[in-house]
Design a protein around this motif. Sequence first.
Motif, mmCIF file in Angstrom:
data_model
loop_
_atom_site.group_PDB
_atom_site.id
_atom_site.type_symbol
_atom_site.label_atom_id
_atom_site.label_comp_id
_atom_site.label_asym_id
_atom_site.label_seq_id
_atom_site.Cartn_x
_atom_site.Cartn_y
_atom_site.Cartn_z
ATOM 1 N N VAL A 91 23.125 18.316 39.507
ATOM 2 C CA VAL A 91 22.564 19.347 40.388
ATOM 3 C C VAL A 91 22.650 18.884 41.846
ATOM 4 O O VAL A 91 23.091 19.619 42.733
ATOM 5 C CB VAL A 91 21.102 19.659 40.004
ATOM 6 N N LEU A 117 24.696 16.698 43.097
ATOM 7 C CA LEU A 117 26.100 16.681 43.494
ATOM 8 C C LEU A 117 26.577 18.101 43.794
ATOM 9 O O LEU A 117 27.305 18.339 44.753
ATOM 10 C CB LEU A 117 26.922 16.068 42.347
ATOM 11 N N GLY A 118 26.136 19.021 42.966
ATOM 12 C CA GLY A 118 26.497 20.429 43.162
ATOM 13 C C GLY A 118 26.025 20.937 44.509
ATOM 14 O O GLY A 118 26.735 21.666 45.197
ATOM 15 N N LYS A 119 24.822 20.531 44.912
ATOM 16 C CA LYS A 119 24.295 20.968 46.207
ATOM 17 C C LYS A 119 25.167 20.454 47.344
ATOM 18 O O LYS A 119 25.462 21.166 48.303
ATOM 19 C CB LYS A 119 22.863 20.459 46.389
ATOM 20 N N ASP A 120 25.604 19.178 47.233
ATOM 21 C CA ASP A 120 26.490 18.632 48.262
ATOM 22 C C ASP A 120 27.819 19.371 48.266
ATOM 23 O O ASP A 120 28.371 19.701 49.310
ATOM 24 C CB ASP A 120 26.739 17.145 47.983
ATOM 25 N N SER A 134 28.407 22.337 47.346
ATOM 26 C CA SER A 134 28.230 23.672 47.896
ATOM 27 C C SER A 134 28.388 23.643 49.406
ATOM 28 O O SER A 134 29.019 24.505 50.012
ATOM 29 C CB SER A 134 26.853 24.181 47.484
ATOM 30 N N ARG A 135 27.818 22.609 50.021
ATOM 31 C CA ARG A 135 27.930 22.510 51.469
ATOM 32 C C ARG A 135 29.358 22.139 51.872
ATOM 33 O O ARG A 135 29.893 22.643 52.845
ATOM 34 C CB ARG A 135 26.933 21.467 51.971
ATOM 35 N N ASP A 154 29.978 26.799 51.452
ATOM 36 C CA ASP A 154 29.311 27.912 50.780
ATOM 37 C C ASP A 154 30.283 28.908 50.166
ATOM 38 O O ASP A 154 29.997 30.092 50.106
ATOM 39 C CB ASP A 154 28.368 28.636 51.747
ATOM 40 N N ASP A 155 31.481 28.422 49.789
ATOM 41 C CA ASP A 155 32.413 29.295 49.081
ATOM 42 C C ASP A 155 31.879 29.427 47.657
ATOM 43 O O ASP A 155 32.154 28.621 46.773
ATOM 44 C CB ASP A 155 33.815 28.665 49.104
ATOM 45 N N TYR A 156 31.122 30.488 47.462
ATOM 46 C CA TYR A 156 30.351 30.645 46.229
ATOM 47 C C TYR A 156 31.261 30.750 45.009
ATOM 48 O O TYR A 156 31.020 30.149 43.964
ATOM 49 C CB TYR A 156 29.481 31.889 46.358
ATOM 50 N N LEU A 189 32.699 27.353 44.227
ATOM 51 C CA LEU A 189 31.641 26.475 43.729
ATOM 52 C C LEU A 189 31.291 26.807 42.280
ATOM 53 O O LEU A 189 31.235 25.921 41.424
ATOM 54 C CB LEU A 189 30.394 26.609 44.604
ATOM 55 N N SER A 190 31.095 28.093 42.005
ATOM 56 C CA SER A 190 30.650 28.427 40.659
ATOM 57 C C SER A 190 31.751 28.126 39.651
ATOM 58 O O SER A 190 31.486 27.660 38.543
ATOM 59 C CB SER A 190 30.196 29.887 40.579
ATOM 60 N N MET A 246 31.695 24.279 39.138
ATOM 61 C CA MET A 246 30.538 23.825 38.356
ATOM 62 C C MET A 246 30.722 24.182 36.889
ATOM 63 O O MET A 246 30.383 23.428 35.995
ATOM 64 C CB MET A 246 29.242 24.462 38.872
ATOM 65 N N ARG A 247 31.302 25.362 36.669
ATOM 66 C CA ARG A 247 31.509 25.792 35.280
ATOM 67 C C ARG A 247 32.480 24.857 34.579
ATOM 68 O O ARG A 247 32.262 24.413 33.466
ATOM 69 C CB ARG A 247 32.040 27.226 35.295
#
Lengths: 194, 569
Positions: free
Chosen positions: A168, A170-173, A175-176, A180-182, A185-186, A189-190
């Motif tokens: 989580v 790492l995911g936050k980093d 994301s930045r 913020d390319d959603y 990112l998603s 993460m998947r």
Amino acid sequence: MSIVSQDYLGEVVESSTALFTAECRELNGSPAFGSFVMTDTIPVVYGVVFNVSTRSMEPNRRPTAYGKTEEELRMEQPQIFELLRTEFEVAVIGFRDEEGPRRSLPPLPPRIHSFVNACPEADLKALTRNGDFVRAILSQQRLPTDDLIIAATRNAWHARGYDMPYLVGLGKDLSRLVRDDYDRLSSMMRRITE
Amino acid sequence: MCQEDDWVNGSQKETDDLSVGANGALKRRSTGVITQGSLTDGVEMKLNPDRSVEDVKAGKFVVIEGFKNEFFSMITDLRLDATNPDILLYPPREGDELLHSVLNGASTYVTVSMRPMLMLEKGERVEGDARPVKTIPSHFSKVVEAEEADVSRVFGSESMDDRFFNMGTPLDMETPVCINLDRFGERSNGIFGKTGTGKSFLTRLVLCGMIRNEKAVNLIFDMHNEYGYQAMKESGSGQGSFVKGLKQLFGNKVALFSLDPESTRKRGAQPDHEVHISYDQVTVEDVIALQDELQLNPTAAESAYLVYAVYKHRWLRQLLSVDGPDIEQFAEDLGANKSSLSALHRKLKRLDHFPFLAERMAGPDAVDAMLDYIDRGIHIVLEFGRQTSMLAYLLVANILSRRIHEKYVEKSEIYFATQRPEDKPRQLMITIEEAHKFLNPATAKQTIFGTIAREMRKYYVSLLVVDQRPSGIDEEVLSQLGTKITALLNDEKDIQAVLTGVSNASGLRSVLASLDSKQQALMFGHAVPMPVVVKTRDYDEAFYKAMGDVGEGERKEKAKRASSAVFGD
């Protein structure tokens, strides 16, 4: 070079500050894509494998297709395997000084002919404490960025026993770092957790 | 980049949250960091991702740790934000906990608006007048939940001084918030709230404080018989049961006056004084104040003054004694307009039905009796019994207050002349319910209550205004109220009215509208250093005890001990 460790993975044959190439000790004996490696130079240089290739030693001669299995070919024409070599390319993500692993580029690139080994778990954990290694990967131009991040992150996550809070964070980093390319990112993460 | 290491050692984070304050002992839990804001609009913080937005409530008391100062603030608004609009268009799938956690606090975050209400240097306590906030905390100042020590630093505590009276606790906290009764008694005050939100309860609480700590003598016009002797409990533990009234709690410190002694007796109490008002005590002004209730014409005042000009203080008795057809002759004799006078006569006839209006005074004058009690520092609850009509309430409250006020003006003038401490009148606080009837813009200029509210403490009389419709009260009066304690209000007009005369009202508006409908109140103004939302304390056995009341068994035991001490076993 005194006593050569027999379990090294490869030998540096091309070197620069941010990337280096190593030839495998054995044909097809490359470390996996996205795995963490280190050189035995001073300073020790850490990197992530981002490309593996096997080809003819002679630039002008290509292997030909024989229509036989590898086992049959090894019996009938063992010499052709001597003419092939496997190389892997490594993106540099850090080096070690007196204080331990540092997450920035080394002052000098690894020397040609130095050996490349797998990165021990303690060093791997230190290098992947936060998202800096992802940033190093993202800053390189010709890397398969997303897939490399996914593979490297999976390795780092595995080293921590698939600890969710780590992922989580790492995911936050991440994301930045991906601004913020959603969508990106998603998807990443998947694929990390698949 | 130091922040990035936070998530690596989850366990370490908890300890980082506990900071050591300026005095070296305070440990407070971090809620977020200040990201932007302004002095006029309040500041905003980004909520820490590990804190749930649902734990942060409007009205909560927080402290911003600036570099030099601590800013005591109230949470006024909460907002969900996202860095990328795509996230809002394609939210993570249900069950995708990972993506949810990754987005939380990074790409999606909570912004909390706060209003700094009070500024103190680190380690400083509130002394005297609270200093208004003149600056704002710098970027990334830490916002922490207020601790017990912070609350007593700002609001004082009962153990420090008898000025302080515990009103309840801040939201989600156990430390008492106190009001400063000295400051409370100095000015007129207001208690507001929709019906059923606990206005009477709040009033009773404040009155208990004033009586116990002897800060002012109270005269309570108790329209619904709730303060003197027993009242139904509407919320909290033991709902529906009866609670003790002021007379039961404070015994002979409180005198029970009754307009309807029979009703008072039926409820099990013995009135100390029965109140009768003679016709001669009713002035023209008293009748004019009933303009709305009696639906008097604008000419009524003129007609009444004409009667008064001839008959002086006997005017009302004289007017009402005239019957039907004679009224025309009566008007002619006075030179008054016939139809106008007969309308006045017709309308004033309603007063004839009030049993407390007496032809002649049987006993001592009620006002003299009241003043006598007040001089001795005994508080008065005037019960209306079954006389619950607004007309009776307005009439009696007006007549009595006007005369008491007159006497107080006399007394004050004597004191100003002699300047002897023994001549100083006791501070008097008059509690009136349904205050908008007395203090609406049309009548506030005429009724005595408007005068008291405006004159403030010059003559040692102040008001405790209890009302459910503050928008009906004259703005000038509202702005003069020192301390306002308000339970939930929904009507936008009422909210605006309550916040009249309050700087930076915008933040309080949302807080006021989001109060619970029971046992929650927003206090602000003269008697508290900063606005605060409290969960009011329970009105139960523990409270009775704190007020010095002893239980039934204990009282008997005490009496037994005393009697054996006197007479032997």
